[in-house]
Design a protein around this motif. Structure first.
Motif, PDB file in Angstrom:
ATOM      1  N   THR A  14       5.742   2.935   1.037  1.00  0.00           N
ATOM      2  CA  THR A  14       5.004   1.750   0.597  1.00  0.00           C
ATOM      3  C   THR A  14       5.208   0.612   1.580  1.00  0.00           C
ATOM      4  O   THR A  14       6.352   0.241   1.863  1.00  0.00           O
ATOM      5  CB  THR A  14       5.467   1.320  -0.803  1.00  0.00           C
ATOM      6  N   SER A  15       4.126   0.085   2.088  1.00  0.00           N
ATOM      7  CA  SER A  15       4.216  -1.049   3.005  1.00  0.00           C
ATOM      8  C   SER A  15       4.568  -2.302   2.219  1.00  0.00           C
ATOM      9  O   SER A  15       4.381  -2.371   1.007  1.00  0.00           O
ATOM     10  CB  SER A  15       2.884  -1.234   3.725  1.00  0.00           C
ATOM     11  N   GLN A  21       0.832  -1.191   0.000  1.00  0.00           N
ATOM     12  CA  GLN A  21       0.000   0.000   0.000  1.00  0.00           C
ATOM     13  C   GLN A  21       0.866   1.239   0.000  1.00  0.00           C
ATOM     14  O   GLN A  21       1.514   1.563   0.971  1.00  0.00           O
ATOM     15  CB  GLN A  21      -0.909   0.015   1.228  1.00  0.00           C
ATOM     16  N   ARG A  26       7.296  -6.018   2.234  1.00  0.00           N
ATOM     17  CA  ARG A  26       8.704  -6.369   2.357  1.00  0.00           C
ATOM     18  C   ARG A  26       9.465  -6.297   1.044  1.00  0.00           C
ATOM     19  O   ARG A  26      10.686  -6.219   1.043  1.00  0.00           O
ATOM     20  CB  ARG A  26       8.833  -7.795   2.899  1.00  0.00           C
ATOM     21  N   ASN A  86      11.694   2.192   2.439  1.00  0.00           N
ATOM     22  CA  ASN A  86      10.519   1.946   1.589  1.00  0.00           C
ATOM     23  C   ASN A  86       9.928   3.255   1.060  1.00  0.00           C
ATOM     24  O   ASN A  86       8.708   3.416   0.968  1.00  0.00           O
ATOM     25  CB  ASN A  86       9.430   1.170   2.348  1.00  0.00           C
TER      26      ASN A  86
END
Length: 123
Positions: A24-25, A3, A27, A76
């Motif tokens: 951005t979430s 997201q 990994r 991120n």
């Protein structure tokens, strides 16, 4: 879950600079290409620029030389530094993620989108 969430928009005057951020979430952020698009009321979504997972940068002709995209994989984050802004660049700016190897300037080939951040440039 991937997201993107944009921030940094606001009201500026023509000729000013502004930096947008997108976190951005997920990994696998470092494996995604990231794009910036904008959409003004009544207009189609427009490609602004993109940065690939390997760091290659691409820009639309209208912003080349004034906008710069960068990314920080450790955080991120992807950034859009905008300079010499023009009133016609007033729009909602979105960031989006894309798997590598896709067309970077085609919005329909991006998978996950943020809600956008409003940029208003007054004359």
């Amino acid at each position: 879950q991937v997201q993107p969430v944009e921030s940094g928009g606001g009201l500026v005057q023509a000729g000013d600079s502004l930096r947008l951020s997108c976190v951005t979430s997920g990994r696998a952020f470092s494996r995604y290409d990231m794009g910036w698009f904008r959409q003004a009321p009544g207009k189609e979504r427009e490609f602004v620029g993109a940065v690939t997972w390997s760091g290659n940068e691409y820009y639309s002709d209208s912003v080349k030389g004034r906008f710069t995209i960068s990314r920080d994989n450790a955080k991120n984050m992807v950034y859009l530094q905008m300079r010499s802004l023009k009133p016609e660049e007033t729009a909602v700016y979105h960031c989006a993620t894309q798997r590598p190897g896709m067309r970077y300037d085609s919005w329909y080939e991006y998978e996950f989108w943020g809600q956008g951040t409003q940029v208003t440039v007054s004359s």
